[in-house]
Design a protein around this motif. Structure first.
Motif, mmCIF file in Angstrom:
data_model
loop_
_atom_site.group_PDB
_atom_site.id
_atom_site.type_symbol
_atom_site.label_atom_id
_atom_site.label_comp_id
_atom_site.label_asym_id
_atom_site.label_seq_id
_atom_site.Cartn_x
_atom_site.Cartn_y
_atom_site.Cartn_z
ATOM 1 N N LEU A 1 13.304 41.272 -33.913
ATOM 2 C CA LEU A 1 13.657 42.722 -33.715
ATOM 3 C C LEU A 1 12.160 43.028 -32.848
ATOM 4 C CD1 LEU A 1 14.748 44.062 -37.214
ATOM 5 C CD2 LEU A 1 16.191 43.971 -35.145
ATOM 6 N N LEU A 2 12.395 43.667 -31.735
ATOM 7 C CA LEU A 2 11.190 43.914 -30.904
ATOM 8 C C LEU A 2 10.678 45.445 -31.240
ATOM 9 C CD1 LEU A 2 12.293 42.803 -27.325
ATOM 10 C CD2 LEU A 2 10.970 41.469 -29.179
ATOM 11 N N GLY A 3 9.297 45.413 -31.108
ATOM 12 C CA GLY A 3 8.667 46.875 -31.261
ATOM 13 C C GLY A 3 8.721 47.307 -29.719
ATOM 14 N N PRO A 4 7.512 47.343 -29.157
ATOM 15 C CA PRO A 4 7.478 47.786 -27.709
ATOM 16 C C PRO A 4 7.906 46.661 -26.907
ATOM 17 C CG PRO A 4 5.712 48.733 -28.781
ATOM 18 C CD PRO A 4 6.269 47.634 -29.621
ATOM 19 N N ALA A 5 9.114 46.810 -25.871
ATOM 20 C CA ALA A 5 9.048 45.511 -25.098
ATOM 21 C C ALA A 5 8.248 45.539 -23.924
ATOM 22 C CB ALA A 5 10.565 45.401 -24.652
ATOM 23 N N ARG A 6 8.443 44.362 -23.323
ATOM 24 C CA ARG A 6 7.358 44.237 -22.266
ATOM 25 C C ARG A 6 7.986 44.855 -20.701
ATOM 26 N NH1 ARG A 6 7.756 38.370 -21.049
ATOM 27 N NH2 ARG A 6 6.430 38.781 -19.248
ATOM 28 N N ASN A 7 9.392 45.188 -20.821
ATOM 29 C CA ASN A 7 9.885 45.879 -19.827
ATOM 30 C C ASN A 7 10.185 47.410 -20.138
ATOM 31 O OD1 ASN A 7 11.682 44.487 -21.905
ATOM 32 N ND2 ASN A 7 13.378 45.336 -20.583
ATOM 33 N N ALA A 8 9.886 48.134 -19.207
ATOM 34 C CA ALA A 8 10.095 49.447 -19.392
ATOM 35 C C ALA A 8 11.451 50.187 -19.473
ATOM 36 C CB ALA A 8 9.492 50.395 -18.572
ATOM 37 N N ARG A 9 12.327 49.481 -18.824
ATOM 38 C CA ARG A 9 13.696 49.642 -18.831
ATOM 39 C C ARG A 9 14.650 48.387 -19.294
ATOM 40 N NH1 ARG A 9 16.387 51.207 -13.629
ATOM 41 N NH2 ARG A 9 14.600 49.867 -12.364
ATOM 42 N N PRO A 10 15.557 48.858 -20.005
ATOM 43 C CA PRO A 10 16.169 47.586 -20.645
ATOM 44 C C PRO A 10 17.029 47.072 -19.663
ATOM 45 C CG PRO A 10 17.545 49.617 -21.015
ATOM 46 C CD PRO A 10 16.331 49.972 -20.275
ATOM 47 N N VAL A 11 17.340 45.638 -20.081
ATOM 48 C CA VAL A 11 18.508 44.953 -19.447
ATOM 49 C C VAL A 11 19.708 45.141 -20.200
ATOM 50 C CG1 VAL A 11 18.917 42.482 -18.778
ATOM 51 C CG2 VAL A 11 16.597 43.206 -18.606
ATOM 52 N N LEU A 12 20.504 45.375 -19.488
ATOM 53 C CA LEU A 12 21.988 45.573 -19.946
ATOM 54 C C LEU A 12 23.040 44.338 -19.898
ATOM 55 C CD1 LEU A 12 24.262 48.991 -19.482
ATOM 56 C CD2 LEU A 12 25.298 46.605 -19.514
ATOM 57 N N LEU A 13 23.347 44.044 -21.108
ATOM 58 C CA LEU A 13 24.428 42.645 -21.016
ATOM 59 C C LEU A 13 25.481 42.961 -21.552
ATOM 60 C CD1 LEU A 13 21.700 40.467 -23.198
ATOM 61 C CD2 LEU A 13 21.778 40.643 -20.726
ATOM 62 N N SER A 14 26.721 42.369 -20.876
ATOM 63 C CA SER A 14 28.038 42.916 -21.023
ATOM 64 C C SER A 14 28.971 41.722 -20.387
ATOM 65 C CB SER A 14 28.210 44.191 -20.434
ATOM 66 O OG SER A 14 29.856 44.529 -20.453
ATOM 67 N N CYS A 15 30.110 41.611 -21.045
ATOM 68 C CA CYS A 15 31.168 40.848 -20.443
ATOM 69 C C CYS A 15 31.856 41.512 -19.307
ATOM 70 C CB CYS A 15 32.172 40.061 -21.581
ATOM 71 S SG CYS A 15 31.447 39.046 -22.743
#
Length: 310
Positions: free
Chosen positions: A185-199
């Motif tokens: 479980l991440l607190g503040p991530a290193r990336n400002a915007r998320p990476v969207l993962l989908s099939c």
């Protein structure tokens, strides 16, 4: 004599460190030194294991300098407001004896063991082997060297004889649970915007995406997991709502690797990088703005570079 003996001699009540003797002390002397009752020391030994480490039955209890140091740490923790159990745990961890290094599990042995456990429908055995494999080499290596060969073999048996569907389902569920458990479980991530993962739309083989998410989370890269068979309109809505740094679409089967889906990703104020990942894209000519990802290890590196390097 030319010098002092350097070996420990427990018969003298002394432990020798180099040429300097360090005396061990009986319970009463340690109690006086710490300002507690001897009965308190016995209680700490009985309840928390903070007694003499080299004590054996039939001998008087004598505390070595290390034993006394642990007790002094416990006292300091008690004075700072810790409970006796908390103080004892702190003292024991601070003076823990280093564990012997464990032999590194062999990947082929883990793979064979996983195959046997899967065929036996041994859920606890499967889970234990998956944890060992992840602890040994990480989630990507566990997937590539242990899980994927077993899944391929089980799928081959099903294709040949129609058997082992239940084995494949059980193994998939166990792997999914293991990958979720291995995702911090991440607190503040290193990336400002998320990476969207989908099939890709209609693609239901989402398990590799969970491996990818776990690997990215272990590098403190934040993701949004949308899972299997995401409709095109839902993908577009997700991009508008989250403003991701990147969109990764997984396709396992070639029939689901339709490059047209990328044209439905809406433009946003900031650039969204597009990736096609999985064997379903292998024979497809992707649009120029879409980057093809190969093995999961390579995919993790490239996604991380894009997400964090903005």
């Amino acid at each position: 004599m030319s010098g002092v003996a350097t070996r420990p001699d427990s018969t003298l009540g002394m432990s020798l460190k180099g040429d300097v003797p360090e005396p061990s002390l009986p319970v009463a002397a340690v109690a006086r030194r710490l300002g507690v009752a001897p009965s308190t020391l016995r209680t700490w030994d009985r309840r928390y294991g903070l007694g003499p480490r080299d004590h054996t039955t039939g001998r008087h209890r004598r505390y070595s300098p290390d034993d006394i140091a642990r007790l002094e740490l416990m006292q300091k923790a008690l004075l700072r407001g810790a409970s006796p159990a908390e103080a004892a745990d702190y003292a024991l961890r601070a003076h823990a004896v280093p564990a012997e290094p464990r032999a590194r599990p062999d990947g082929s042995a883990l793979m064979k063991g996983l195959g046997r456990a899967a065929l036996a429908m041994d859920t606890s055995g499967i889970q234990r082997l998956l944890v060992e494999a992840i602890d040994a080499d990480g989630v990507i290596a566990c997937w590539d060297r242990v899980v994927r060969p077993v899944l391929t073999a089980v799928a081959g048996r099903w294709a040949h004889s129609g058997a082992c569907v239940e084995v494949e389902h059980l193994l998939n569920e166990c792997v999914l649970a293991a990958m979720i458990a291995a995702t911090p479980l991440l607190g503040p991530a290193r990336n400002a915007r998320p990476v969207l993962l989908s099939c890709a739309p209609e693609e239901r083989h989402s398990l590799p995406l969970y491996v990818l998410r776990a690997a990215l989370a272990r590098r403190e890269v934040g993701t949004q997991m949308l899972g299997a068979a995401l409709p095109v309109n839902a993908l577009a809505a997700a991009v508008r709502r989250t403003g991701p740094a990147a969109v990764v679409l997984w396709a396992q089967q070639p029939r689901y690797g339709d490059p047209e889906v990328f044209s439905h990703v809406p433009r946003t104020r900031q650039r969204v990088r597009l990736f096609g990942c999985g064997p379903g894209w292998a024979a497809v000519r992707l649009p120029s703005q879409v980057q093809r990802l190969g093995a999961l290890a390579d995919a993790v590196d490239k996604i991380e570079a894009v997400a964090v390097g903005e």
